[in-house]
Design a protein around this motif. Sequence first.
Motif, PDB file in Angstrom:
ATOM      1  N   GLY A 235       0.801  -1.218   0.000  1.00 12.70           N
ATOM      2  CA  GLY A 235       0.000   0.000   0.000  1.00 12.70           C
ATOM      3  C   GLY A 235       0.831   1.265   0.000  1.00 12.70           C
ATOM      4  N   VAL A 236       2.012   1.234   0.610  1.00 12.12           N
ATOM      5  CA  VAL A 236       2.881   2.415   0.628  1.00 12.12           C
ATOM      6  C   VAL A 236       3.338   2.768  -0.784  1.00 12.12           C
ATOM      7  N   LEU A 237       3.725   1.740  -1.548  1.00 15.79           N
ATOM      8  CA  LEU A 237       4.170   1.983  -2.915  1.00 15.79           C
ATOM      9  C   LEU A 237       3.013   2.470  -3.781  1.00 15.79           C
ATOM     10  N   ARG A 238       1.828   1.901  -3.597  1.00 17.84           N
ATOM     11  CA  ARG A 238       0.673   2.347  -4.377  1.00 17.84           C
ATOM     12  C   ARG A 238       0.333   3.799  -4.051  1.00 17.84           C
ATOM     13  N   ALA A 239       0.439   4.178  -2.787  1.00 16.72           N
ATOM     14  CA  ALA A 239       0.161   5.567  -2.400  1.00 16.72           C
ATOM     15  C   ALA A 239       1.175   6.518  -3.031  1.00 16.72           C
ATOM     16  N   ALA A 240       2.442   6.101  -3.090  1.00 19.95           N
ATOM     17  CA  ALA A 240       3.467   6.936  -3.727  1.00 19.95           C
ATOM     18  C   ALA A 240       3.175   7.103  -5.216  1.00 19.95           C
ATOM     19  N   LEU A 241       2.720   6.039  -5.847  1.00 21.14           N
ATOM     20  CA  LEU A 241       2.360   6.129  -7.266  1.00 21.14           C
ATOM     21  C   LEU A 241       1.183   7.076  -7.475  1.00 21.14           C
ATOM     22  N   GLN A 242       0.213   7.031  -6.594  1.00 19.02           N
ATOM     23  CA  GLN A 242      -0.937   7.927  -6.714  1.00 19.02           C
ATOM     24  C   GLN A 242      -0.523   9.384  -6.556  1.00 19.02           C
ATOM     25  N   ARG A 243       0.371   9.656  -5.612  1.00 21.33           N
ATOM     26  CA  ARG A 243       0.865  11.027  -5.440  1.00 21.33           C
ATOM     27  C   ARG A 243       1.614  11.481  -6.689  1.00 21.33           C
ATOM     28  N   GLU A 244       2.411  10.589  -7.270  1.00 19.64           N
ATOM     29  CA  GLU A 244       3.174  10.962  -8.458  1.00 19.64           C
ATOM     30  C   GLU A 244       2.254  11.206  -9.647  1.00 19.64           C
TER      31      GLU A 244
END
Length: 649
Positions: A235-244
Motif C-alpha cells: 500500500g505504501v508503494l501504491r500511495a506513492a504512485l498515486q501522489r506521483e
Amino acid sequence: MTVEPRHDLLALTPDALAALANRGLVKRAAKDLDAGTVPTVALADDGTLTAVFPDGAETALPAAGGLEASTCTCGAAGKCRHRIGAVLAYQRAQDTPEAAPATAPPQAEPLATPAAITDEELREVLGHHALKAAEQTRRAGYTARLTWPGPDRPAAAELPAANVSFLVPGLGYVHTDATGPARDAAIVLAVWAFREADQDATTVSVGGGNAADGLDEALTLAERVLLDGATGADGVLRAALQRESKALTRRRAHWPAGAVDDLVDQLERYEDRSASYDPQRLAALLAELPARARAARYVEGTPAAQILGSEEADATPLTLVRLTALGARVGAEGETRTLEIYLAQPETGMVLAVQRGWPVPEDGTLTGADLASRRLAGCKIGALASGNTVTEAASRTAARALKLGTGRLAKTQVLPLGLAWNDLPESLRATNLDALADELAARPPALVRPRVTAESLRVVAVEETRLLGYDPASQCLAAEILAPKGGAAVLRVPHRAAAPGALEAAEKALLKGVTAVAGHVHRHRGELIVEPTALLTEDGPVVPDFAPGDDTAELAAADAAAETDPVSAAIDGALIACADLAHQGLRSAREPSRRRVEAAAAELQRVGLQRAATDFAHLSTSLAAEDDPAKCAAWTAAAVRILVTAELH
C-alpha cells in the motif's frame, strides 16, 4: 465627420454567423428582413452599430468584443435574432450600388493573419488571466495545425484541446468549441501558433523544454514495482504512485499520469484478487513509462509534448456541439458492467466516449439490452448510441472522455442518425481499406502514442459483405467486408456475457446487408480487423451490444480456424515471459523464470527475430546477476522491443 465602415461586420458570412450563434437564428433573422421587418441602423463615431427594430427591441454592437460584447433590450443573453438581424441589415444597407464604393474593404484586409495580433491586444480583449493560463501550456509545449486565411476561408488553428477560427481579421469575431476561461486561453494559443509558424506552414510546435526530465520519480517508482513485482507492491508503494500521478497531472504530463493511474489500478486488482487483473497489461504499463521518457528525450520529428500529452488541457468545456453516434461497447470488469458510447465530433475529427459503470445485481442479469433503456443526461442510452446528439452542456477530458451535463439548465437532445456518417471527415470515414491499413501501419507504436479513448474507431463504407460464420473455439462471429475504393477487412464480433444478443443481431444485419460499419480497427497478422460498435442498414443503425438475446440463437458455422503461425507463437511466448517476470518481480526471479526467458530467446532466434532474441538472451544473463539497475534495463529493452514487434507483426 466620415465614419469608417465596419469591415468586420461586412466580412461575416452566413456560415460565420451560424458558427457564432446557430443556423436557426440566422435563417429566422434573414426571413424577418425578407418579410419587411427591417431595423433602422446607424453607425456612431466610435464604431458602435445600433439597430432599432419595429418591435421596439434595440441592439448595440460595439466596435470591439464581438457578439459577446453586444447588448439587446429583448433580454436574450449573448445570442438573439435581433443581434444577427442587425448584422444582416447593416450588410444589406451597405450592399446598395451607391454605397458599394465607400464600403468595399481593402483587398489585403481579409487576408490579414492572426500573427499580427499583439499580446497587448490579447490582454486588453481577453484579460491577463487568459495569457497566464496559455503561458502554462506554452511552457509545457503544444502543437497546432493551421489553416491560413484565403478569399473563401478564415484563419483557423486546430489545437489539442480546441479548434479556433478567426472569422474576420482581429479578435472581434472568433469562434471556438471551448467555453469559459478555456475559450480565452485557446484563442491566445492560436495567435501564438500563427506567430511562431512560417508562412503557409500547416503544422507548428510551440514552446516546450526538456519535459521528460519531470518523469524521473515516476520511473523510479515503476522500477520498484518491476523489482518487487505485483506480489510485493504494498500500500505504501501504491500511495506513492498515486501522489506521483497527481504531480504529473499538475505538470501536464497527462499520458505518463494515465499510465501511472492504470498501473495503480492493476496493482489494486491483484491486491483484491480480481479476475480482471492482467499480468500482460501490468508488463505493458511498466514498459510504457521508460519508453515515453526515452522517446521524449531522443526521438526527432515528434514533439515531446505529443509523447507526454503536455499540450492537452485537463478538461475542455464545449459550447453548442453536434455529435454523431458511432455505437457503443458493453463489457464486464469483475462485478461491474461497463459502458462506452462513442460520439464523433465532425468539426474536429475527434471520437469522444461517454464512459459509465454499474454494479451487477445479485442475479447477474444486467445486460447491454437492459442498459439501452436507461437514461443518461435525460436521454435514453440506446438513442445516444444511435443518433445525432446536440448538447449545450458538455466537456471533454485530455483522454477524449466526454462528460454530458445533467443539471437543470443542461440541454441535450437526440435526433435520428440519418445519413450523418456520410458527412464525417476523411480522418474518420474510410472508403479504401488498403489506405486505412497503411495509415495504421505508419502510426508510432502504442507505447508512445497519445492515450486517447477510441483512437482507432472508424466508420468504414461497405460495398460487399460475406458472412464467414461463428467459430466456437474463439467464440467470434466473422465476416469479410469490402470497401468501395478497394481493400478488405475481417469483421469480428466476439462473444461477451454482458451482450448476449450481439452475435445474433450482427449476423441478421450482415445477412440483410450493411452499408457502413463503425468499429475499432487494428491490424493482426497481416489482416485488417474491425470490431464493430454499430452497423448501418437500410432500416437504420444497429448497435449489437444493445440487442436483446439469451445466447441460444443458432449461428452459421465457420470453417476450421487456421493454425497459429510460428512467428506469432514465438512472440506470444516472449510476451508471457516478460509478464511473468513483471508479476513476480525481477528480484524474485528463479531458475524456472530464467529457463522461460532462454526458451523465448531460442524461439525468437529460430523464427528469425534476431534482435529480439539477443535482448532476451541478455535478459537471461542479467537475471543471474545481483545488479538491480542492469536487470531493469535488460527487462525494459526486451519488453519494449517485443511489444512493438507484436504490434507490427
